[in-house]
Design a protein around this motif. Structure first.
Motif, short mmCIF file in Angstrom:
data_model
loop_
_atom_site.label_atom_id
_atom_site.label_comp_id
_atom_site.label_asym_id
_atom_site.label_seq_id
_atom_site.Cartn_x
_atom_site.Cartn_y
_atom_site.Cartn_z
N THR A 228 104.69 29.73 -32.57
CA THR A 228 104.80 30.98 -31.58
C THR A 228 103.55 31.76 -31.63
N VAL A 229 102.92 32.12 -30.67
CA VAL A 229 101.52 32.51 -30.59
C VAL A 229 101.57 33.95 -29.51
N GLU A 230 101.01 34.96 -30.55
CA GLU A 230 100.83 36.26 -29.59
C GLU A 230 99.26 36.34 -29.60
N ARG A 231 98.73 36.58 -28.52
CA ARG A 231 97.25 36.85 -28.24
C ARG A 231 97.22 38.22 -28.07
N GLN A 232 95.98 38.82 -28.82
CA GLN A 232 95.74 40.09 -28.70
C GLN A 232 94.22 40.38 -28.59
N LEU A 233 93.78 40.75 -27.57
CA LEU A 233 92.49 41.26 -27.17
C LEU A 233 92.50 42.83 -27.57
N VAL A 234 91.64 43.13 -28.50
CA VAL A 234 91.38 44.29 -28.95
C VAL A 234 89.95 44.97 -29.00
N ARG A 235 89.66 46.08 -28.15
CA ARG A 235 88.26 46.62 -27.91
C ARG A 235 88.16 47.71 -29.09
N SER A 236 87.57 47.46 -30.02
CA SER A 236 87.10 48.28 -31.28
C SER A 236 86.07 47.86 -32.07
N ARG A 237 85.84 48.36 -33.17
CA ARG A 237 85.00 47.98 -34.00
C ARG A 237 85.76 46.72 -34.94
N ALA A 241 89.59 47.08 -37.16
CA ALA A 241 90.53 46.47 -36.32
C ALA A 241 91.25 45.32 -37.08
N LEU A 242 90.37 44.33 -37.76
CA LEU A 242 91.19 43.45 -38.38
C LEU A 242 91.61 43.71 -39.82
N ILE A 243 91.26 44.84 -40.44
CA ILE A 243 91.83 45.30 -41.55
C ILE A 243 93.12 45.69 -41.16
#
Length: 291
Positions: A228-237, A241-243
């Motif tokens: 099961t995959v959720e895709r997240q497009l995040v506008r950030s540094r 954001a990954l932390i």
């Protein structure tokens, strides 16, 4: 699969994680301890190890015995091998990893394998090692997702495949996160605000980044249809954001260096930040195109 151990609490925890990983894959676990004089304490002209070091060797075998006991409790029935190997920690682990599917280390320790993050050895292993490197750190959510840092690079494809495979092994969902901003170099983290930099068409850029995320994930979803995959497009540094994404994850997977890297760098700044600050274990996967 191999795990480096020095007897510290961090390295023993890494052994437990490595035992579980080996169990999931159905492969033996090799517990390795580098046996030699501590760095900086070697007399001038002396070899790193010699047969007379009976006391040190005995201590090393005691460390491995404790590590093996922890591994057997974590994964009963697992085939376990253990080795005391003379030499520098990085050189030993690098050599042992050449035939391994995954190398595992702790985040801090006594200056040997588990103390990798106290210096440059973990970064060196992640940048130059021949197999994926897992650094066990943070407090992972045992029911959380496997988080994949998507950068869209050719070298990053190996990380994508690893993340899908890991999600399948763990029977966990996969969250594919692609962080974007308006700087043309997506890994840029310098002065200024990448969120508000002037661009010709921010909407077009967002659409382009969404296509990159979709294209990266779609082809692997066909190979791993049960994930099961959720895709997240995040506008950030990128780094914060990954932390943040790691706080609710059981594992975070990243490539060694993405599209925003510089030719002279062997490990991207984002990957290095995750190794030091993520809230869950981090796997760095080098692709064939990574220097």
């Amino acid at each position: 699969m191999i795990v480096g151990v020095d007897g510290s609490a961090s390295s023993l925890h890494a052994v437990e994680v490595a035992a579980y990983e080996a169990y999931l894959r159905g492969v033996p676990l090799r517990i390795v301890h580098a046996f030699g004089h501590p760095t900086g304490r070697l007399p001038t002209g002396a070899p790193p190890w010699h047969p007379g070091d009976q006391g040190l060797e005995s201590m090393a075998h005691g460390t491995l015995a404790r590590a093996e006991e922890r591994a057997r409790k974590a994964a009963p029935g697992l085939v376990i091998h253990r080795s005391v190997v003379p030499g520098d920690a990085f050189e030993v682990l690098d050599a042992e990893a050449r035939s391994a599917s995954l190398a595992v280390v702790g985040s801090r320790g006594l200056g040997g394998f588990a103390g990798l993050l106290l210096g440059s050895t973990a970064v060196h292993l992640a940048a130059h090692g021949t197999c994926p490197l897992m650094v066990v750190r943070g407090r992972p959510d045992p029911v959380g997702a496997v988080v994949l840092a998507v950068d869209g690079s050719e070298a990053g494809e190996a990380a994508v495949r690893f993340a899908f495979s890991e999600a399948e092994l763990r029977n966990a969902p996969l969250v594919a996160v692609h962080v974007w901003n308006t700087w043309s170099e997506r890994a840029y983290e310098g002065p200024g605000d990448p969120l508000n930099a002037m661009v010709v068409d921010a909407d077009h850029l967002r659409e382009s980044e969404q296509h990159l995320l979709d294209d990266t994930v779609s082809k692997w979803q066909k190979e791993f249809p049960q994930v099961t995959v959720e895709r997240q497009l995040v506008r950030s540094r990128i780094r914060p954001a990954l932390i943040e994404a790691s706080r609710s994850a059981q594992l975070l997977v990243t490539g060694a260096r993405g599209r925003g890297g510089f030719t002279g760098l062997f490990l991207g700044s984002v990957s290095q930040a995750l190794l030091h600050h993520a809230e869950c274990p981090v796997v760095v996967v080098r692709g064939p195109a990574t220097p």
